[in-house]
Design a protein around this motif. Structure first.
Motif, short mmCIF file in Angstrom:
data_model
loop_
_atom_site.label_atom_id
_atom_site.label_comp_id
_atom_site.label_asym_id
_atom_site.label_seq_id
_atom_site.Cartn_x
_atom_site.Cartn_y
_atom_site.Cartn_z
N GLY A 170 -118.43 -5.28 68.18
CA GLY A 170 -118.03 -6.34 69.10
C GLY A 170 -117.33 -5.88 70.36
O GLY A 170 -116.78 -6.70 71.09
N THR A 171 -117.34 -4.57 70.63
CA THR A 171 -116.69 -4.06 71.84
C THR A 171 -117.55 -4.37 73.06
O THR A 171 -118.65 -3.82 73.23
CB THR A 171 -116.46 -2.55 71.74
OG1 THR A 171 -115.69 -2.27 70.57
CG2 THR A 171 -115.71 -2.04 72.97
N GLU A 172 -117.06 -5.25 73.92
CA GLU A 172 -117.82 -5.67 75.09
C GLU A 172 -117.78 -4.57 76.15
O GLU A 172 -116.72 -4.02 76.45
CB GLU A 172 -117.21 -6.96 75.62
CG GLU A 172 -117.96 -7.59 76.78
CD GLU A 172 -117.32 -8.89 77.22
OE1 GLU A 172 -116.88 -8.95 78.39
OE2 GLU A 172 -117.23 -9.82 76.39
N PHE A 173 -118.95 -4.26 76.75
CA PHE A 173 -118.96 -3.22 77.78
C PHE A 173 -119.52 -3.69 79.12
O PHE A 173 -119.44 -2.97 80.11
CB PHE A 173 -119.74 -1.97 77.30
CG PHE A 173 -121.18 -2.21 76.94
CD1 PHE A 173 -122.17 -2.16 77.91
CD2 PHE A 173 -121.54 -2.48 75.63
CE1 PHE A 173 -123.49 -2.36 77.58
CE2 PHE A 173 -122.86 -2.70 75.29
CZ PHE A 173 -123.85 -2.63 76.26
N ALA A 174 -120.08 -4.89 79.19
CA ALA A 174 -120.56 -5.41 80.47
C ALA A 174 -120.62 -6.92 80.41
O ALA A 174 -120.86 -7.51 79.34
CB ALA A 174 -121.95 -4.84 80.82
N SER A 175 -120.39 -7.56 81.56
CA SER A 175 -120.47 -9.02 81.63
C SER A 175 -121.00 -9.42 83.00
O SER A 175 -120.98 -8.63 83.96
CB SER A 175 -119.10 -9.66 81.40
OG SER A 175 -118.19 -9.30 82.42
N PHE A 176 -121.47 -10.66 83.08
CA PHE A 176 -122.09 -11.13 84.33
C PHE A 176 -121.95 -12.65 84.38
O PHE A 176 -122.31 -13.35 83.43
CB PHE A 176 -123.56 -10.72 84.36
CG PHE A 176 -124.35 -11.27 85.52
CD1 PHE A 176 -123.84 -11.28 86.81
CD2 PHE A 176 -125.63 -11.79 85.33
CE1 PHE A 176 -124.57 -11.78 87.88
CE2 PHE A 176 -126.37 -12.28 86.38
CZ PHE A 176 -125.84 -12.29 87.66
N ALA A 177 -121.39 -13.15 85.49
CA ALA A 177 -121.32 -14.59 85.73
C ALA A 177 -122.45 -14.97 86.68
O ALA A 177 -122.49 -14.49 87.81
CB ALA A 177 -119.96 -14.96 86.34
N VAL A 178 -123.36 -15.82 86.21
CA VAL A 178 -124.53 -16.19 87.02
C VAL A 178 -124.14 -17.35 87.92
O VAL A 178 -124.31 -18.52 87.58
CB VAL A 178 -125.73 -16.57 86.11
CG1 VAL A 178 -127.01 -16.66 86.94
CG2 VAL A 178 -125.90 -15.57 84.99
N ASP A 179 -123.61 -17.03 89.09
CA ASP A 179 -123.16 -18.06 90.00
C ASP A 179 -124.16 -18.23 91.14
O ASP A 179 -125.20 -17.59 91.18
CB ASP A 179 -121.77 -17.74 90.55
CG ASP A 179 -121.72 -16.36 91.20
OD1 ASP A 179 -122.77 -15.72 91.35
OD2 ASP A 179 -120.62 -15.91 91.57
N GLY A 180 -123.83 -19.12 92.08
CA GLY A 180 -124.69 -19.32 93.24
C GLY A 180 -125.96 -20.09 92.95
O GLY A 180 -126.91 -20.05 93.74
N LEU A 181 -126.03 -20.82 91.83
CA LEU A 181 -127.24 -21.56 91.48
C LEU A 181 -127.18 -22.96 92.10
O LEU A 181 -126.10 -23.50 92.36
CB LEU A 181 -127.37 -21.66 89.96
CG LEU A 181 -127.49 -20.31 89.22
CD1 LEU A 181 -127.48 -20.53 87.71
CD2 LEU A 181 -128.76 -19.57 89.64
N ASP A 182 -128.35 -23.57 92.26
CA ASP A 182 -128.41 -24.90 92.87
C ASP A 182 -129.40 -25.77 92.11
O ASP A 182 -129.06 -26.40 91.11
CB ASP A 182 -128.79 -24.78 94.35
CG ASP A 182 -128.70 -26.11 95.09
OD1 ASP A 182 -128.19 -27.08 94.50
OD2 ASP A 182 -129.15 -26.18 96.24
N THR A 183 -130.66 -25.81 92.55
CA THR A 183 -131.65 -26.71 91.95
C THR A 183 -132.40 -26.07 90.79
O THR A 183 -133.30 -26.69 90.23
CB THR A 183 -132.67 -27.15 93.02
OG1 THR A 183 -133.35 -25.99 93.53
CG2 THR A 183 -131.98 -27.87 94.16
#
Length: 653
Positions: free
Chosen positions: A113-126
């Motif tokens: 369970g050791t997290e090594f990367a993450s990503f927030a998928v922002d900037g979305l619209d339609t």
């Protein structure tokens, strides 16, 4: 430490079994899509959805939920799968735009369970469907890339972008959404359902503990493709470079060459990235594998620099916002009694510098890996792809078949000017070349004397013609030259001395008219023969070889009829083996007005001096193109042409 990725950034995957956690804030459908090395979905079976069996190494996707935990056993993934992407879709009956929802969060962790990367998928619209991230193979190891590509057309548009025909993509999308709408246990044999004690308090199946040979359960996974194709002409007008080539279809009588063995880890760092190996990409031959490997290096450099630039932009924008907030707070303004204003600004700048330093460290790591790969790949390139100073040019025989592509020069970015990516143009040439000997619009050209610039442009054209002749079988290519004013005699001397031209350079208006008339006749005759289905019925005086026409100092010596014929050759010639290489100053041809605009647009502009004007098809960076020319004082070009001449004499005997 968890790496917070931005769009386009990649990160090594240090584990063979990983878990991808998706938090969407609303019920989403998480699917698994498996693609080949080019990011293309080979067919409906490449998309795992709730109505399909789980593919090797990947568990079956579950019903829509706000949170998914996706397990992947990378060692168990089928060898033909090179990309595994995490794909999120809004199901019917709920929100239909990601832009109205919180940004989905995606994290990837290893065993324990050791997290090594993450990503927030922002900037979305339609968008109602998106590719969150992808796991992909690179030099025998796995990496994760933050993608964040959304599709307003939903799952159908996403699948079509993955290479499926429109009708097939629509049917598959409908099937996946219908399967997700059914109860998870519908249609399954009773004996295969989990027992009650295997369910949690909410009634959902508890996650199974995988055995050593079992695929890790996956509650959803991804599209394995890159974002949609770049436009042929970006908004800023720079022409894009397209390294893609038609994939050869395998027939029942053919079998691909065995793939190279996976590269071993570096002895200096057994746990680090594997040592690069020349030709570790897919392909039917070593030349094709090297071609595809160069393509992969080009894409990797484009994306890793894009990630760095994005991170710096984010850090700068956050610094501006925090400084604005500090100035708007009376307690933090200059001259505040407790000095908190200066502290707030220094803290904001320190955070910005820390973010940039982290991004630069990731960039330096990726650049070091790409540099190591380039140092291995460059010496292994065949003559068609190699620099003129490569030892492959000293010796060897005339090839028995033509190459896949031709090297035109080198490409680099300001973040790593020493890392040169070969610019390879696919053969046969489906687009003519224009070597610009003008000074307008080029800072590098403005610093050069006009005569030196024109000589450099023609030397570059001669080098391209010589390379084209040297890497094809004897007699496969014929080269014609139009030098109406005779100003290029010094640059043309190697071609003339070796006797490899189809005819002496055409001079004056009469020479221009005669050369264009012969090549126009050839295009007409071949087109008619092909339409009639009788290519063998061509006149005996017609040269069967492909033709390259080098035009120097256009439009000198050209009248309106000659200009019309030149445009005809540029448009119709490539399909029947007649190709155009022009050396010209566009400003000097402006007297013809818009008549020549279609001609210039159909040609790929090259510069005889290093200059920034080409864009990649992924993130549209402005790349510095540098021509590849024989070293000063070297006889390598003359030796190559001598071999061509000897091979031609041998075939005539």
């Amino acid at each position: 430490m968890t790496a917070e990725l931005v769009r386009g950034q990649n990160h090594p995957v240090p584990h063979t079994r990983v878990e991808v956690t998706v938090s969407a804030g609303t019920a989403v459908l998480a699917l698994a899509a498996l693609a080949d090395e080019q990011g293309r979905l080979p067919g409906p079976g490449a998309l795992a959805h709730p109505g399909t069996p789980a593919p090797p190494g990947i568990g079956a996707p579950g019903e829509p939920a706000e949170r998914h935990t996706l397990g992947v056993d990378l060692d168990a993934v089928a060898p033909e799968v090179h990309r595994i992407g995490v794909l999120l879709v809004l199901p019917p009956g709920g929100p239909q735009r990601f832009g109205t929802l919180p940004a989905p969060q995606v994290a990837i962790a290893g065993q324990g369970g050791t997290e090594f990367a993450s990503f927030a998928v922002d900037g979305l619209d339609t968008e109602s469907a998106l590719v969150a991230l992808e796991l992909y193979r690179r030099q025998g190891a796995w990496k994760v890339r933050a993608v964040g590509q959304g599709y307003a057309g939903g799952l159908t548009a996403l699948l079509a972008d993955g290479g499926l025909p429109a009708a097939e993509a629509a049917a598959l999308a409908d099937e996946a959404l219908r399967a997700a709408a059914r109860p998870a246990d519908a249609g399954r044999p009773l004996a295969s359902l989990p027992h009650a004690q295997d369910r949690d308090a909410a009634g959902h199946p508890a996650p199974a503990v995988p055995g050593p040979a079992d695929p890790v359960p996956v509650s959803g996974a991804p599209y394995a493709g890159t974002p949609g194709p770049a436009p042929a002409e970006p908004a800023d007008g720079r022409p894009t470079i397209d390294y893609a080539h038609p994939r050869r279809r395998r027939t029942t009588a053919e079998a691909p060459e065995p793939a190279p063995s996976p590269p071993a880890a570096s002895p200096d760092d057994p746990d680090g990235p594997p040592a690069p190996v020349a030709g570790d990409a897919t392909g039917w031959s070593m030349d094709e594998r090297l071609y595809n490997q160069v393509w992969g290096m080009f894409e990797d450099l484009a994306r890793t620099v894009a990630a760095y630039r994005s991170a710096v932009d984010f850090a700068d924008s956050r610094l501006d916002r925090e400084l604005d907030e500090a100035l708007s707070d009376p307690r933090h303004r200059l001259g505040s009694p407790d000095g908190s204003g200066g502290d707030a600004r220094e803290t904001a700048r320190a955070r910005r510098d820390d973010l940039v330093a982290q991004a630069r460290a990731v960039l330096d790591r990726d650049l070091a890996q790409l540099t190591a790969e380039s140092e291995v790949v460059e010496p292994a390139l065949p003559a068609a792809y190699a620099r003129w100073d490569n030892p492959v040019w000293h010796g060897g025989e005339t090839p028995e078949e033509g190459p896949l592509a031709l090297r035109l020069g080198n490409l680099s970015l300001p973040e790593s000017p020493g890392l040169k990516i070969p610019m390879l143009m696919r053969l046969p040439l489906d687009r003519g070349l224009w070597i610009d000997n003008g000074r307008t619009g080029s800072e590098a050209a403005m610093t050069m004397d006009t005569d030196r610039l024109r000589r450099a442009a023609m030397d570059m054209a001669v080098a391209h013609a010589a390379r084209l002749l040297a890497v094809h079988p004897a007699g496969r290519f014929s080269v014609h030259v139009i030098d109406a004013a005779g100003a290029a005699s010094a640059a043309l001397a190697p071609l003339v001395a070796a006797g490899v031209l189809a005819a002496p350079p055409a001079a004056g208006a009469a020479g221009v008219a005669d050369t264009l008339a012969r090549l126009t006749r050839r295009v007409d005759l071949v087109q008619m023969a092909l339409r009639a289905g009788a290519p063998e019925d061509l006149p005996p005086d017609l040269d069967p070889a492909d033709q390259l026409l080098v035009v120097h100092d256009f439009p000198h010596g050209f009248d309106d009829r000659a200009v019309t014929q030149l445009r005809y050759l540029a448009d119709e010639g490539p399909s029947v083996g007649v190709h155009l290489l022009m050396v010209a100053d566009r400003d000097e041809a402006s007297a013809y007005g818009p008549l020549l605009d279609p001609l210039w647009r159909s040609l790929l502009r090259l510069s005889p001096v290093p200059d920034q004007y080409l864009a990649d098809p992924w993130v549209q960076h402005a790349w510095t193109f540098e021509p590849d020319l024989p070293p000063q004082g070297s006889r390598v070009l003359g030796q190559a042409l001598d071999r061509v001449a000897r091979a031609r004499r041998a075939t005539r005997q």
